[in-house]
Enzyme design. Structure first.
Site, PDB file in Angstrom:
ATOM      1  N   ASP A 181      -3.878  63.628  35.514  1.00 31.92           N
ATOM      2  CA  ASP A 181      -3.570  62.928  34.264  1.00 31.92           C
ATOM      3  C   ASP A 181      -4.585  63.415  33.236  1.00 31.92           C
ATOM      4  OD1 ASP A 181      -3.480  61.147  32.128  1.00 31.92           O
ATOM      5  OD2 ASP A 181      -3.053  59.396  33.378  1.00 31.92           O
ATOM      6  N   ARG A 207      20.927  64.109  26.937  1.00 26.49           N
ATOM      7  CA  ARG A 207      20.065  63.656  28.041  1.00 26.49           C
ATOM      8  C   ARG A 207      19.534  64.887  28.784  1.00 26.49           C
ATOM      9  NH1 ARG A 207      22.532  62.779  32.294  1.00 26.49           N
ATOM     10  NH2 ARG A 207      24.050  61.265  31.555  1.00 26.49           N
TER      11      ARG A 207
HETATM   12  C1  PLP Z   1      -1.708  55.358  28.117  1.00 25.69           C
HETATM   13  C2  PLP Z   1      -1.981  56.055  29.375  1.00 25.69           C
HETATM   14  C3  PLP Z   1      -0.987  56.226  30.346  1.00 25.69           C
HETATM   15  C4  PLP Z   1       0.415  55.651  30.194  1.00 25.69           C
HETATM   16  O1  PLP Z   1       1.088  56.238  29.133  1.00 25.69           O
HETATM   17  P1  PLP Z   1       2.201  55.460  28.250  1.00 25.69           P
HETATM   18  O2  PLP Z   1       2.582  56.482  27.251  1.00 25.69           O
HETATM   19  O3  PLP Z   1       1.531  54.251  27.676  1.00 25.69           O
HETATM   20  O4  PLP Z   1       3.290  55.091  29.192  1.00 25.69           O
HETATM   21  C5  PLP Z   1      -1.313  56.905  31.507  1.00 25.69           C
HETATM   22  N1  PLP Z   1      -2.563  57.385  31.702  1.00 25.69           N
HETATM   23  C6  PLP Z   1      -3.537  57.250  30.792  1.00 25.69           C
HETATM   24  C7  PLP Z   1      -4.896  57.810  31.076  1.00 25.69           C
HETATM   25  C8  PLP Z   1      -3.291  56.566  29.605  1.00 25.69           C
HETATM   26  O5  PLP Z   1      -4.274  56.405  28.718  1.00 25.69           O
END
Ligand code: PLP
Length: 379
Positions: free
Chosen positions: A170, A46
């Protein structure tokens, strides 16, 4: 080291035990210690695992970051970041947001007293106005999903710097090949490695990277304390995916442009959302902060009929009707019935998610075949 070399070499070394050129899948929960307190850097999986460790170093290197951590999903990565906050802290987030992120903010963290503001980030002044001494995170997604809006990362970094907020980006849609937010002033970058980093639709994973030592310490503490880690098999798959990231992204960009231009010229298509068009409202910002414009495209149909959109997504043969994105194979989706159904019609239409909107994740097949497929479905 340039990007392509990093994609193949960063973080990975021949296995010290056998010389294996590929990082082995260390499928183990624990590690034998020579004596009490004396181990080889790994005590329990972990906390750390050699396969995951190689991947964390690789993703960090691609984003020009010193520290990286991988999680069981993209949302688990965001969850880790939000757990750095205290009740009363505020987050300013872009309003055109991945649905799962919105759900995590609203239905999990609001309950613990974190305050979220959702704003249009095309206007930096609107964001600056919301900043106060409780603002701890400015959350940016660019390009956005599904409208492909572009937010100026440098401008947001300036807003963040004038307060004590962290700018978190992101970077799932762009990938570090097309956009490197830390170099533009961001403090933390998040990835859903499920998408382009993995690239083969065979794994769900998330990552955070940063150059901020304090944030990194918290990130590793929460990763170990909450335990939302990724397994060694999945780490291996993403390590392998990353080796061709630059090659795949070039093809995604080429195919994306060809498909976007085809759609733009098609009489049944109303509007095409792709940041590579000069007519895109933030094309100049996209050009400034991105190396290419990617393979994500949304478009609406003339007449804006739900029926027409459903027909189109059911008539394609090569494009697969599915959620997700960023894999080698092309996907097609209908946001209103698939990902954005929970948002009230009035709300979603305000951001452009109309009944006939269709979203494409253009893969790395031959563009000619993809265009033929869309053509027969539209006709
Ligand atoms: C898919 C996605 C997420 C979430 O990711 P997961 O791996 O599905 O938990 C967050 N932000 C964006 C822009 C995404 O396309």
């Amino acid at each position: 080291m340039k990007f392509g070399t990093k994609a193949i070499h960063a973080g990975v070394e021949p296995d010290s035990a056998t010389g294996a050129i590929m990082t082995p899948i260390y499928q183990t929960s624990t590690y034998v210690q020579e004596e009490v307190g004396k181990h080889k850097g790994y005590a329990y999986s972990r906390t750390q695992n050699p396969t995951r460790h190689a991947l964390e170093k690789s993703i960090a290197a691609l984003e020009n970051a010193e520290f990286g951590a991988c999680f069981g999903s993209g949302l688990a990565a965001i969850d880790c970041l939000m757990k750095m906050l205290n009740p009363g802290d505020e987050v300013i987030s872009t309003s055109d947001l991945y649905g799962g992120t919105f759900r995590l903010f609203k239905t999990i963290f609001e309950k613990y007293g974190i305050v979220f503001h959702f704003v249009e980030m095309k206007n930096a002044a609107a964001v600056a106005e919301l900043v106060n001494d409780k603002t701890k995170i400015i959350w940016v997604e660019t390009p956005t999903n599904p409208m492909m809006s572009i937010i100026d990362i440098e401008e947001m970094a300036n807003v963040a710097k004038q307060s004590n907020a962290l700018l978190c980006v992101d970077n799932t849609f762009a990938t570090p090949y097309l956009q490197q937010p830390l170099d533009l002033g961001a403090d933390v970058v998040m990835h859903s490695a499920t998408k382009y980093l993995g690239g083969h639709s065979d794994v769900v994973m998330g990552a955070l990277v940063t150059n901020n030592e304090e944030v990194a310490k918290e990130m590793y503490r929460i990763q170990n304390s909450s335990g939302a880690i990724t397994g060694p098999m999945d780490a291996f798959l993403v390590l392998r995916g990353i080796k061709t990231l630059h090659l795949r992204m070039d093809r995604h960009c080429d195919n994306g442009e060809k498909v976007a231009r085809f759609l733009d010229a098609h009489p049944k298509v109303n509007k095409v959302y792709w940041p590579g068009f000069e007519s895109h409202p933030n094309h100049d910002v996209a050009k400034k902060q991105m190396r290419g414009f990617g393979g994500m495209i949304s478009f609406s149909l003339v007449g804006n009929q739900l029926e027409d959109a459903l027909q189109t997504v059911s008539k394609v043969k090569l494009f697969a009707l599915a959620e997700s994105l960023g894999g080698v194979e092309s996907l097609i989706g209908h946001p209103v019935t698939m990902t954005h159904g929970a948002i009230p019609k009035e709300e979603r239409e305000k951001i452009g998610v109309v009944d006939s909107l269709i979203r494409l994740s253009v893969g790395v097949e031959d563009a000619h075949d993809l265009i033929d497929d869309l053509k027969q479905a539209l006709d």
